[in-house]
Motif scaffolding. Structure first.
Motif, mmCIF file in Angstrom:
data_model
loop_
_atom_site.group_PDB
_atom_site.id
_atom_site.type_symbol
_atom_site.label_atom_id
_atom_site.label_comp_id
_atom_site.label_asym_id
_atom_site.label_seq_id
_atom_site.Cartn_x
_atom_site.Cartn_y
_atom_site.Cartn_z
ATOM 1 N N ASP A 172 -13.284 43.289 -51.649
ATOM 2 C CA ASP A 172 -13.996 43.036 -50.398
ATOM 3 C C ASP A 172 -14.383 44.312 -49.663
ATOM 4 O O ASP A 172 -14.927 44.253 -48.553
ATOM 5 C CB ASP A 172 -13.129 42.167 -49.480
ATOM 6 C CG ASP A 172 -12.867 40.792 -50.076
ATOM 7 O OD1 ASP A 172 -13.759 40.279 -50.773
ATOM 8 O OD2 ASP A 172 -11.769 40.241 -49.857
ATOM 9 N N ARG A 173 -14.106 45.458 -50.251
ATOM 10 C CA ARG A 173 -14.451 46.729 -49.600
ATOM 11 C C ARG A 173 -15.931 47.038 -49.773
ATOM 12 O O ARG A 173 -16.567 46.603 -50.741
ATOM 13 C CB ARG A 173 -13.617 47.873 -50.181
ATOM 14 C CG ARG A 173 -12.126 47.679 -50.023
ATOM 15 C CD ARG A 173 -11.351 48.827 -50.630
ATOM 16 N NE ARG A 173 -11.395 50.016 -49.793
ATOM 17 C CZ ARG A 173 -10.848 51.180 -50.127
ATOM 18 N NH1 ARG A 173 -10.249 51.315 -51.284
ATOM 19 N NH2 ARG A 173 -10.917 52.209 -49.315
ATOM 20 N N GLN A 174 -16.483 47.800 -48.847
ATOM 21 C CA GLN A 174 -17.887 48.195 -48.946
ATOM 22 C C GLN A 174 -17.988 49.413 -49.859
ATOM 23 O O GLN A 174 -18.267 50.525 -49.450
ATOM 24 C CB GLN A 174 -18.467 48.512 -47.557
ATOM 25 C CG GLN A 174 -19.991 48.663 -47.574
ATOM 26 C CD GLN A 174 -20.591 48.721 -46.193
ATOM 27 O OE1 GLN A 174 -20.211 47.961 -45.321
ATOM 28 N NE2 GLN A 174 -21.532 49.625 -45.978
ATOM 29 N N ASN A 175 -17.749 49.149 -51.118
ATOM 30 C CA ASN A 175 -17.749 50.192 -52.142
ATOM 31 C C ASN A 175 -18.094 49.499 -53.453
ATOM 32 O O ASN A 175 -17.365 48.628 -53.913
ATOM 33 C CB ASN A 175 -16.356 50.848 -52.200
ATOM 34 C CG ASN A 175 -16.233 51.910 -53.266
ATOM 35 O OD1 ASN A 175 -16.552 51.682 -54.428
ATOM 36 N ND2 ASN A 175 -15.730 53.067 -52.878
ATOM 37 N N TRP A 176 -19.217 49.884 -54.052
ATOM 38 C CA TRP A 176 -19.696 49.177 -55.235
ATOM 39 C C TRP A 176 -18.686 49.213 -56.378
ATOM 40 O O TRP A 176 -18.524 48.234 -57.094
ATOM 41 C CB TRP A 176 -21.006 49.785 -55.719
ATOM 42 C CG TRP A 176 -22.132 49.657 -54.765
ATOM 43 C CD1 TRP A 176 -22.496 48.548 -54.058
ATOM 44 C CD2 TRP A 176 -23.066 50.688 -54.406
ATOM 45 N NE1 TRP A 176 -23.607 48.820 -53.290
ATOM 46 C CE2 TRP A 176 -23.976 50.122 -53.478
ATOM 47 C CE3 TRP A 176 -23.234 52.014 -54.781
ATOM 48 C CZ2 TRP A 176 -25.024 50.847 -52.933
ATOM 49 C CZ3 TRP A 176 -24.278 52.747 -54.233
ATOM 50 C CH2 TRP A 176 -25.158 52.170 -53.316
ATOM 51 N N GLY A 177 -18.024 50.341 -56.562
ATOM 52 C CA GLY A 177 -17.058 50.445 -57.649
ATOM 53 C C GLY A 177 -15.889 49.513 -57.452
ATOM 54 O O GLY A 177 -15.453 48.820 -58.392
ATOM 55 N N CYS A 178 -15.356 49.475 -56.225
ATOM 56 C CA CYS A 178 -14.252 48.569 -55.920
ATOM 57 C C CYS A 178 -14.668 47.116 -56.138
ATOM 58 O O CYS A 178 -13.924 46.312 -56.720
ATOM 59 C CB CYS A 178 -13.789 48.760 -54.480
ATOM 60 S SG CYS A 178 -12.968 50.343 -54.164
ATOM 61 N N GLN A 179 -15.860 46.778 -55.674
ATOM 62 C CA GLN A 179 -16.363 45.415 -55.849
ATOM 63 C C GLN A 179 -16.487 45.070 -57.328
ATOM 64 O O GLN A 179 -16.042 44.011 -57.783
ATOM 65 C CB GLN A 179 -17.726 45.265 -55.170
ATOM 66 C CG GLN A 179 -17.703 45.406 -53.657
ATOM 67 C CD GLN A 179 -19.104 45.600 -53.091
ATOM 68 O OE1 GLN A 179 -20.106 45.382 -53.769
ATOM 69 N NE2 GLN A 179 -19.174 46.019 -51.835
ATOM 70 N N SER A 180 -17.080 45.979 -58.074
ATOM 71 C CA SER A 180 -17.369 45.707 -59.479
ATOM 72 C C SER A 180 -16.102 45.552 -60.306
ATOM 73 O O SER A 180 -15.967 44.609 -61.100
ATOM 74 C CB SER A 180 -18.232 46.837 -60.054
ATOM 75 O OG SER A 180 -18.619 46.559 -61.381
ATOM 76 N N THR A 181 -15.152 46.446 -60.118
ATOM 77 C CA THR A 181 -13.935 46.380 -60.937
ATOM 78 C C THR A 181 -13.070 45.189 -60.556
ATOM 79 O O THR A 181 -12.437 44.565 -61.415
ATOM 80 C CB THR A 181 -13.144 47.710 -60.834
ATOM 81 O OG1 THR A 181 -12.266 47.823 -61.946
ATOM 82 C CG2 THR A 181 -12.372 47.836 -59.536
ATOM 83 N N SER A 182 -13.057 44.815 -59.273
ATOM 84 C CA SER A 182 -12.276 43.656 -58.849
ATOM 85 C C SER A 182 -12.907 42.355 -59.325
ATOM 86 O O SER A 182 -12.216 41.442 -59.798
ATOM 87 C CB SER A 182 -12.131 43.651 -57.326
ATOM 88 O OG SER A 182 -11.352 44.746 -56.886
ATOM 89 N N ARG A 183 -14.224 42.253 -59.204
ATOM 90 C CA ARG A 183 -14.905 41.061 -59.696
ATOM 91 C C ARG A 183 -14.751 40.949 -61.218
ATOM 92 O O ARG A 183 -14.580 39.850 -61.767
ATOM 93 C CB ARG A 183 -16.389 41.089 -59.326
ATOM 94 C CG ARG A 183 -16.675 41.165 -57.834
ATOM 95 C CD ARG A 183 -16.347 39.859 -57.122
ATOM 96 N NE ARG A 183 -16.882 39.882 -55.771
ATOM 97 C CZ ARG A 183 -16.231 40.327 -54.700
ATOM 98 N NH1 ARG A 183 -14.997 40.782 -54.835
ATOM 99 N NH2 ARG A 183 -16.786 40.314 -53.505
#
Length: 397
Positions: free
Chosen positions: A11-22
């Motif tokens: 849920d962070r505003q960071n594409w990498g964090c979003q991508s790896t978590s999803r």
């Protein structure tokens, strides 16, 4: 089966964090269909622990680790009672470490290990580490961390090759399961380009604000000289600030795609670029998925080395300083473009097939250990002082 994921960053505003978590959620849904998944976010502020020396907090965790204490004081200062209930009643706890661990502070050190220690020692739950770069530059924490990895985690799945070597040298059994950003189906081929014409794409790097501003501007200027235009994919506030300064200098020759845009747009900008220059680990994964030749910089941990080794990518990350000259490396990329594209296609497809078949719930760790499809002959160069600068305090303005 109930699965609780700690350190969740989707849920962070960071594409990498979003991508790896999803990607992790998609991976779990495929290999554990019907599982009930609960997520606990990464926490960065601990007002109830303010003023308590870090050594005291570490000792308290060590006491839990060795059965001398059953205190939940630290856990309750980080997690809500509802979250602790979720952990206590989970069938499996997954620690998604990502790239947060460097060991210089409680936040990026002991904090990350609180839930795993409590769940294993007090709640008697199986805890697996997954999707992580393991790294520390603080000797006292390094020793504590190594003991946790040997005694707390039932299974260790690291996300890139350098971390596998790092843990194995400490005597910790682990397997390489490539970063789950490779399994994010949202960052995939789209139909609409983020930018048009010939250009180079550029991003920042973790904790780039620790380096002189001239460093980033120098790189942007060199890319503009060669490609006329640069598109900066700014996945964090730090990158956005650097990009704004570059925009003020270079004007219309530079375009910014900010973190308020969907990660698909960042992926497309990287996909359609002639070359991607980046110290951002997950943005380099976007480049690998898009089969865009990239030049990476050494980040604040060995994660970019580990990524290139895992990909069999024959160009090691470079040390970034304000005098770095891109030209020779860009010439090399152009001369070897077909080779690089072939390597990325082969590795990307191998990783995709591996993640499709790597059922960690049924297979042994040895059977879900990814082996790179190529090899990297160029020697790995790391710099301890460089790591200390990037992981140290912000410079005084």
């Amino acid at each position: 089966m109930k699965i609780a994921i700690t350190n969740y960053t989707g849920d962070r505003q960071n594409w990498g964090c979003q991508s790896t978590s999803r990607g992790l959620e998609r991976f779990l849904t495929k290999h554990a269909p019907g599982a009930e998944i609960t997520t606990l976010p990464l926490r960065s502020k601990f007002p109830d622990l303010k003023g308590i020396p870090r050594a005291e907090l570490r000792q308290e965790l060590d006491d839990i680790l060795h059965g001398r204490s059953q205190s939940l004081r630290i856990a309750r200062a980080i997690y809500t009672e509802e979250e602790l209930h979720e952990l206590e009643h989970a069938d499996l706890v997954l620690f998604q470490g990502e790239g947060t661990m460097v060991g210089t502070t409680f936040y990026n050190g002991e904090n990350l290990l609180v839930a795993p220690i409590v769940c294993t020692k007090l709640f008697e739950k199986p805890v697996w580490s997954i999707n992580q770069t393991v790294f520390s530059i603080e000797p006292t924490f390094t020793g504590f961390m190594a003991e946790v990895y040997r005694t707390v985690f039932e299974r260790n799945f690291v996300r890139e090759a350098a971390s596998r070597s790092y843990l194995q040298e400490m005597g910790v059994e682990c397997s390489l399961v490539p970063d789950m950003a490779f399994y994010d189906d949202l960052a995939s081929d789209g139909t609409q380009s983020a930018a048009s014409g010939t250009y180079a794409a550029l991003s920042g790097m973790a904790r780039i604000e620790r380096l002189p501003e001239a460093t980033f501007l120098n790189i942007a200027g060199q890319l503009i000289d060669r490609y006329s235009r640069v598109v900066i994919v700014a996945s964090t506030n730090m990158d956005t600030e650097m990009a704004a300064r570059a925009k003020a200098r270079f004007g219309d020759q530079l375009e910014i795609i900010g973190a308020d845009q969907p990660r698909q747009r960042a992926y497309e900008a990287i996909r359609d670029a002639e070359v991607f220059v980046s110290g951002r680990y997950h943005m380099n994964i976007f480049a690998a998925k898009a089969v865009t030749p990239f030049l990476s910089f050494l980040s604040n941990t060995h994660k970019n080395h580990g990524l290139n080794q895992m990909l069999g990518y024959p160009l090691s990350p470079k040390l970034l300083d304000e005098n770095y000259d891109l030209r020779a490396d860009l010439d090399w990329i152009e001369a070897h473009r077909d080779e690089l594209v072939g390597t990325l296609v082969k590795s990307r497809d191998a990783i995709s097939r591996f993640l499709d078949s790597a059922n960690i719930f049924e297979a042994s760790s040895a059977d879900v250990d990814f082996r790179p499809t190529g090899s990297v002959d160029e020697p790995v160069v790391e710099d301890a002082d460089y790591f200390r600068v990037l992981n140290g305090p912000k410079p005084v303005a």
